[in-house]
Design a protein around this motif. Structure first.
Motif, PDB file in Angstrom:
ATOM      1  N   UNK A  86     -27.656 -42.894  57.099  1.00  0.00           N
ATOM      2  CA  UNK A  86     -27.619 -42.541  55.693  1.00  0.00           C
ATOM      3  C   UNK A  86     -28.735 -43.303  54.999  1.00  0.00           C
ATOM      4  N   UNK A 118     -26.919 -45.799  51.715  1.00  0.00           N
ATOM      5  CA  UNK A 118     -25.577 -45.246  51.505  1.00  0.00           C
ATOM      6  C   UNK A 118     -25.041 -45.499  50.106  1.00  0.00           C
ATOM      7  N   UNK A 119     -25.244 -46.721  49.619  1.00  0.00           N
ATOM      8  CA  UNK A 119     -24.577 -46.991  48.355  1.00  0.00           C
ATOM      9  C   UNK A 119     -25.407 -46.474  47.184  1.00  0.00           C
ATOM     10  N   UNK A 138     -19.504 -44.441  42.176  1.00  0.00           N
ATOM     11  CA  UNK A 138     -19.395 -45.472  43.196  1.00  0.00           C
ATOM     12  C   UNK A 138     -18.417 -46.549  42.745  1.00  0.00           C
ATOM     13  N   UNK A 179     -27.267 -43.844  47.070  1.00  0.00           N
ATOM     14  CA  UNK A 179     -27.284 -42.398  46.942  1.00  0.00           C
ATOM     15  C   UNK A 179     -26.213 -41.912  45.979  1.00  0.00           C
ATOM     16  N   UNK A 180     -25.098 -42.582  45.988  1.00  0.00           N
ATOM     17  CA  UNK A 180     -24.035 -42.189  45.087  1.00  0.00           C
ATOM     18  C   UNK A 180     -24.361 -42.769  43.722  1.00  0.00           C
TER      19      UNK A 180
END
Lengths: 342, 173, 100
Positions: free
Chosen positions: B82, B85-86, B94, B88-89
């Motif tokens: 990913x 990962x964090x 989040x 992207x949100x």
């Protein structure tokens, strides 16, 4: 005296561990000698008498080799993979009994079975641990960052999953006959004779089961003719292409110990374990050794005689022939037990 | 059995830490491997609960089959990590997700705490004797009598899943 | 002595971890793995209660749950493969064309 029992048990654990390591050394030697015999060569004959020290020379050579790590490899998994393989291979033997109950010449008050751990779901434990060994191979293939390794790993994953099903189903048919999940009980059910001379081995009741078990065992241990994960002509050396030195040695070790374990389980399940004529029960482990050696010889013989299957043939064979056969065998066994009340 | 409590804490700690790492991990391969460790710890807990059959089933089916399937798919797709990962949100969802997770944990703990206070121990907690082989036999007995219908339906479910998986994953049927 | 509550609290923590994973992760495979964690948390509860009641029914239900989980994983992963073929992505946000 529980303390002596504990010491003996620990000694047994240690002895089994050392014997397994030695057995793989012996297997390396035997494989090369048998291969040489089949191909009308001499085989190893330089190191020690008859080349008997060849495996040790090999180990020393491997130890002094350089440990290579391919660029772009996933270091943690790359180092973990051979460890998983070797651990799973050795751990599976822990629940396999290899001799009758003994007191070690009166040393112990309570006789103990020659077995590291007497688990009453032993059959399932063996099955569980062997099913873990696939991870070593898959991870080795993935973490090497090499397409040959990856292909080898993928092949082995699908091969081992496919052949675990017939393997498990034949286990189930033996369980139906023996009415127990403990390997010790299963072996003890095979004591004695029919008509005075045919041993009560399950192989005579379950010939098809034995055949399926051995074929699936060959596939599970990735041996020829099912050695696709490491098919030299197509995949260099398959999942361990990128490994060298002791990491490679661990895969090698795992492969041979897996063979020994499959043979030992087959002996316990189908060939009556340590029961046999002529020898007293306390020397039953000699029978066990003989039976295992015969099965291992069969393995080696097969490797040097049969050509490799094609991959799609292997899958076809596993799913379309072996699995249905195993199901029919299981149903027939169940029906037989109900109708004949064995 | 002085070993039971320390063993419980060891297994519980392993299960919680590895599970937390599963969802905090970028590489799917690591996630799968950590989940195997988590399931192995759970298998240990099942042994502590006198359920060796469930423990072995856990290893054979979960670790030996289902997670191999996951690993197989991860490798087959050569799944990219990913990207981030964090990040992207979006920040809002989040945080909301993290808060919801904590709230859920707290809520469950609160509910259990109250249930525990009001509840009378039924079997006495440690009342069940440890007869492993009988437990397998007992499981079989109940499974093929009381739960025979559910058992048969399960086989139908597996058939449907099998057909579904083949139809979905195959390019041309 | 390990009481039932120990197991229940552990299971609650595991379940919360699984749920958080489903909330937070943007990778369909990890989401499926989180669901497996949740199923296992539930299994632990069931076995713990079964032992507490001295009945084997708990273990039998776990047997069914594991079967369902296997079926779920097979279908779920097949869907993941099909979706990956379509968009070359594992991000669930890549498959929102039916949403507006």
């Amino acid at each position: 005296m529980p303390s002596i029992t504990v010491i003996v048990q620990l000694g047994l654990v240690f002895a089994v561990f050392v014997l397994l390591l030695l057995s793989s050394a012996a297997m390396v030697y035997a494989e090369r000698k048998v291969a040489a015999f089949i191909q009308q060569r001499e085989g190893p004959n330089r190191v020690g008498p008859f080349g008997l020290l060849q495996p040790f020379a090999d180990v020393i050579k491997l130890m002094f080799k350089e440990e290579l790590r391919p660029g772009g490899a996933d270091t943690v998994l790359f180092l973990m993979a051979p460890v998983i393989s070797a651990t799973a291979a050795i751990a599976a033997f822990a629940v396999v009994p290899f001799g009758a109950k003994t007191t070690f010449f009166g040393l112990l008050d309570q006789p103990i079975t020659l077995q590291v751990a007497d688990v009453n779901v032993a059959v399932l434990v063996v099955f569980a641990i062997t099913s873990m060994s696939v991870y070593g191979i898959v991870l080795a293939g993935w973490s090497s960052n090499s397409k040959y390794s990856l292909l080898g790993g993928l092949r082995s994953a699908s091969q081992m999953i496919s052949y675990e099903l017939p393997y498990g189903l034949t286990l189930a048919s033996v369980l139906i006959l023996a009415n127990s999940l403990s390997l010790t009980d299963i072996v003890n059910r095979q004591e004695g004779y029919w008509l005075g001379f045919i041993p009560r081995w399950f192989v005579f009741v379950q010939p098809v089961g034995f055949l399926i078990f051995m074929i699936a065992g060959v596939a599970e241990t990735n041996r020829a003719p099912f050695d696709f994960p490491e098919a030299e002509q197509e995949l260099v050396a398959g999942y361990h292409t990128e490994y060298s030195s002791m990491a490679f040695a661990m895969f090698f070790l795992a492969e041979y110990i897996n063979m020994v374990t499959v043979s030992a389980v087959a002996t316990d399940l189908f060939l009556g374990g340590w029961h046999g004529p002529f020898l007293p029960a306390s020397l039953g482990w000699i029978w066990f050794l003989i039976k295992i050696s015969a099965l291992l010889f069969f393995y080696i013989w097969m490797r040097w005689t049969l050509p490799r299957y094609r991959y799609d043939q292997l899958m076809q064979f596993g799913w379309k022939i072996l699995l249905p056969l195993a199901v029919v065998n299981l149903l027939a066994t169940a029906a037989g037990v109900i109708l004949l009340g064995v | 059995m002085g070993f039971e409590l320390p063993l419980f804490y060891v297994f519980a700690a392993v299960a919680v830490v590895t599970s937390a790492l599963v969802i905090g991990q970028r590489s799917p391969v690591y996630s799968v491997m950590l989940l195997i460790a988590s399931f192995a710890a759970l298998a240990g807990l099942y042994v502590l609960l006198d359920a060796p059959f469930v423990a072995v089933i856990q290893i054979i089916i979960y670790a030996g089959a289902i997670l191999v399937l996951f690993l197989f798919v991860v490798m087959l797709l050569n799944a990219p990590k990913e990207a981030a990962p964090w990040e992207r949100v979006a920040a809002g969802p989040r945080r909301a997700g993290a808060v919801l997770g904590v709230v859920l944990a707290g809520e469950l703990a609160w509910a259990l705490w109250h249930a525990a206070l009001s509840r009378e121990p039924a079997g006495g907690g440690q009342g069940m004797p440890a007869h492993a082989i009988d437990s397998v036999r007992a499981i079989g007995q109940v499974l093929y009598t009381d739960y025979a219908f559910a058992f048969e339906v399960t086989s139908l479910l597996i058939l449907v899943a099998m057909v579904g998986a083949v139809v979905l994953a195959k390019r041309r049927v | 002595m390990v009481s039932l509550n120990h197991y229940l609290f552990l299971s609650a923590i595991l379940f919360a971890i699984g749920t958080t994973g489903v909330f937070l992760r943007r990778n369909m495979i990890t989401v499926l793995l989180s669901i497996e964690i949740m199923l296992n948390a539930a299994n632990l509860t069931i076995v713990a209660f079964g032992r507490d009641w001295g009945a084997v029914d708990g273990q039998i239900i776990v047997f069914f749950v594991v079967t369902v989980a296997a079926a779920e994983a097979a279908v779920g992963l097949a869907i993941v493969i099909a979706l990956f073929r379509l968009r070359e992505s594992l991000d669930p946000d890549a498959f929102t064309s039916l949403k507006w």
